[in-house]
Enzyme design. Structure first.
Site, PDB file in Angstrom:
ATOM      1  N   SER A  44      -7.308  -4.063  -1.517  1.00 34.45           N
ATOM      2  CA  SER A  44      -7.264  -2.603  -1.583  1.00 34.45           C
ATOM      3  C   SER A  44      -7.266  -2.034  -2.999  1.00 34.45           C
ATOM      4  CB  SER A  44      -6.061  -2.058  -0.816  1.00 34.45           C
ATOM      5  OG  SER A  44      -4.869  -2.321  -1.506  1.00 34.45           O
ATOM      6  N   LYS A  51      -0.388   0.351  -4.795  1.00 28.50           N
ATOM      7  CA  LYS A  51      -1.302   1.489  -4.634  1.00 28.50           C
ATOM      8  C   LYS A  51      -1.167   2.411  -5.841  1.00 28.50           C
ATOM      9  CE  LYS A  51      -2.236   0.316  -0.324  1.00 28.50           C
ATOM     10  NZ  LYS A  51      -3.334  -0.560  -0.112  1.00 28.50           N
TER      11      LYS A  51
END
Length: 171
Positions: free
Chosen positions: A37, A78
């Protein structure tokens, strides 16, 4: 007399070294990236050093890369996109915070050669059924936008879930 003085200095030095080591171990943690990700910023298997010391919402900046507790068994890495009270919208592959365009320079290289749009259009209302990011929460996204499980899927995260800010990749 001199021997006693040297013993005191040695003892004090040992105490200082022990306290420094204890503080550093509580200040910093290592995290191994699991997944795609955040590619290519961080790739699967990268070891990251995370600053865990006194990191709260007042010290967070937009686009900081953080590690947070996704659940009781997993931590995610993230990038912070939005803060409490803000509206987030993606339109024509561009980020808008509170209706104002915000450049994402870290995505420039990623978008090259990728099919458009790199980030699909959405609003908080359409995606999560909320108008603004709630108090004590942040909105996070992975850099690999087409292949990231992030706030678009699981919603905003509690600030209390944040472990810390990624300082650097460890060799």
């Amino acid at each position: 007399m001199n021997l006693l003085r040297y013993v005191k200095i040695l003892l004090l030095s040992v105490i200082v070294v022990c306290l420094t080591g204890f503080m550093y171990s509580n200040y910093s943690a290592h995290y191994i990236v699991d997944g795609k990700s955040m590619e290519p910023t961080f790739v699967d298997g990268n070891k990251l050093e995370v600053n865990r010391f006194a990191y709260n919402v007042s010290e967070m900046n937009r686009f900081d890369v953080i590690v947070f507790h996704a659940n009781s068994q997993e931590d995610y890495v993230k990038r912070i996109i939005g803060f409490p009270g803000e509206t987030i919208e993606y339109r024509n592959d561009a980020l808008y915070v509170n209706g104002e365009f915000v450049a994402e320079p870290f995505l420039k290289q990623l978008k090259k050669g990728e099919p458009a749009p790199y980030t699909e259009d959405f609003t908080l209302d359409e995606q999560l059924g909320i108008k603004h990011i709630p108090q004590d929460k942040i909105f996070v996204m992975g850099d690999n936008r087409p292949n990231s499980l992030d706030s678009r899927s699981f919603g905003c995260i509690d600030i209390d879930q944040v472990v810390g800010k990624v300082k650097e990749r460890v060799k």
